[in-house]
Scaffold this active site. Structure first.
Site, PDB file in Angstrom:
ATOM      1  N   ARG A 119      12.776 -26.313  27.810  1.00 13.61           N
ATOM      2  CA  ARG A 119      11.210 -26.117  27.713  1.00 13.61           C
ATOM      3  C   ARG A 119      11.243 -27.215  27.283  1.00 13.61           C
ATOM      4  NH1 ARG A 119       8.397 -20.685  28.000  1.00 13.61           N
ATOM      5  NH2 ARG A 119       8.289 -21.353  25.827  1.00 13.61           N
ATOM      6  N   ARG A 164       5.789 -28.315  24.441  1.00 13.54           N
ATOM      7  CA  ARG A 164       5.128 -26.941  23.302  1.00 13.54           C
ATOM      8  C   ARG A 164       5.372 -26.905  21.951  1.00 13.54           C
ATOM      9  NH1 ARG A 164       4.904 -20.892  25.883  1.00 13.54           N
ATOM     10  NH2 ARG A 164       5.122 -20.336  23.641  1.00 13.54           N
TER      11      ARG A 164
HETATM   12  P1  AMP Z   1       3.993 -16.367  24.499  1.00 15.72           P
HETATM   13  O1  AMP Z   1       2.946 -17.658  25.401  1.00 15.72           O
HETATM   14  O2  AMP Z   1       3.610 -15.055  25.129  1.00 15.72           O
HETATM   15  O3  AMP Z   1       5.666 -16.618  24.811  1.00 15.72           O
HETATM   16  O4  AMP Z   1       3.471 -16.056  22.868  1.00 15.72           O
HETATM   17  C1  AMP Z   1       2.933 -17.424  21.937  1.00 15.72           C
HETATM   18  C2  AMP Z   1       2.761 -17.954  20.426  1.00 15.72           C
HETATM   19  O5  AMP Z   1       1.588 -16.439  21.062  1.00 15.72           O
HETATM   20  C3  AMP Z   1       4.031 -15.935  20.402  1.00 15.72           C
HETATM   21  O6  AMP Z   1       4.936 -16.722  19.320  1.00 15.72           O
HETATM   22  C4  AMP Z   1       2.261 -15.378  19.167  1.00 15.72           C
HETATM   23  O7  AMP Z   1       2.558 -16.176  17.881  1.00 15.72           O
HETATM   24  C5  AMP Z   1       1.627 -15.710  20.049  1.00 15.72           C
HETATM   25  N1  AMP Z   1       1.625 -14.205  20.650  1.00 15.72           N
HETATM   26  C6  AMP Z   1       1.080 -13.915  22.245  1.00 15.72           C
HETATM   27  N2  AMP Z   1       0.905 -12.967  22.975  1.00 15.72           N
HETATM   28  C7  AMP Z   1       0.809 -12.339  21.324  1.00 15.72           C
HETATM   29  C8  AMP Z   1       0.780 -10.720  20.639  1.00 15.72           C
HETATM   30  N3  AMP Z   1      -0.010 -10.025  21.979  1.00 15.72           N
HETATM   31  N4  AMP Z   1       0.458 -10.642  20.293  1.00 15.72           N
HETATM   32  C9  AMP Z   1       0.867 -11.887  19.012  1.00 15.72           C
HETATM   33  N5  AMP Z   1       0.619 -12.508  19.054  1.00 15.72           N
HETATM   34  C10 AMP Z   1       1.014 -13.447  20.481  1.00 15.72           C
END
Ligand code: AMP
Length: 191
Positions: free
Chosen positions: A127, A133
């Site tokens: 990815r 990203r």
């Molecule tokens: P994701 O896109 O869901 O993989 O999230 C990317 C990043 O955003 C994570 O590695 C965290 O740093 C932050 N993040 C996303 N969702 C949460 C959550 N529910 N609580 C805390 N940090 C979050």
């Protein structure tokens, strides 16, 4: 319907959520996307949020709950929502339960997508070459997987004890995973 989607980074949550929101006609609430939107704003808050995302660490529970609550107050969420990447800690799960209880509503189900770690690393590195990203690099990937194992995986017990947990094998093809998800959802709702 209000549904929580649990799965490690790279499990395919994003892809399956897109299909599921279409089926259920409910909004897709991805806290990762919401936090990345905050990160893009170039404010003191955005720099603070970026420090968590870029290190692969979880943003503070109450901050995330506040962002989610704001979104839940919008008109589009009156009939439900699909929570993607939230809650990610037991505290967030309790905050969400409390918030919904105050509104006189409850979560219908929690869906866990299971994929083995070696496969997750391969998918995330792939990815990285497509999406670019910043947090899809080897070191941050390892940290995010560690955070998932230690802080997010315990949610399965939390929701199992409420009788809300459904588990799906995420190692199958995209179509088969979605078929299995539909079957789980139909046990909780007529679709
Ligand atoms: P994701 O896109 O869901 O993989 O999230 C990317 C990043 O955003 C994570 O590695 C965290 O740093 C932050 N993040 C996303 N969702 C949460 C959550 N529910 N609580 C805390 N940090 C979050």
């Amino acid at each position: 319907m209000r549904l929580v989607f649990i799965g490690p980074p790279g499990a395919g949550k994003g892809t399956q959520c897109k299909r599921l929101v279409e089926l259920l006609a409910i909004p897709h609430l991805s806290t990762g996307e919401m936090l990345r939107a905050v990160k893009r704003q170039e404010t003191a808050l955005s720099r603070w949020v970026a420090s968590y995302i870029d290190a692969g660490k979880l943003a503070p529970d109450h901050l995330v709950m506040r962002i989610v609550a704001q979104r839940l107050q919008s008109e589009e969420c009156v009939n439900g929502a699909l929570f993607d990447g939230f809650p990610r800690t037991i505290i967030q799960a309790q905050l969400l339960d409390d918030y919904l209880a105050e509104q006189g509503i409850k979560l219908d189900m929690a869906l866990e997508l299971k994929v083995v770690e070696e496969e997750l690393i391969q998918r995330l590195l792939k990815r990285a070459t497509v999406d670019g990203r910043a947090d899809d690099n080897y070191e941050t990937i390892r940290e995010r997987l560690h955070v998932f194992k230690t802080q997010t995986a315990p949610l399965t017990d939390y929701y199992a004890s409420q009788g809300k947990l459904e588990q799906v094998d995420g190692m199958q093809s995209e179509a088969l995973v979605f078929a299995a998800i539909k079957e789980c959802v139909s046990r909780h709702l007529d679709v």
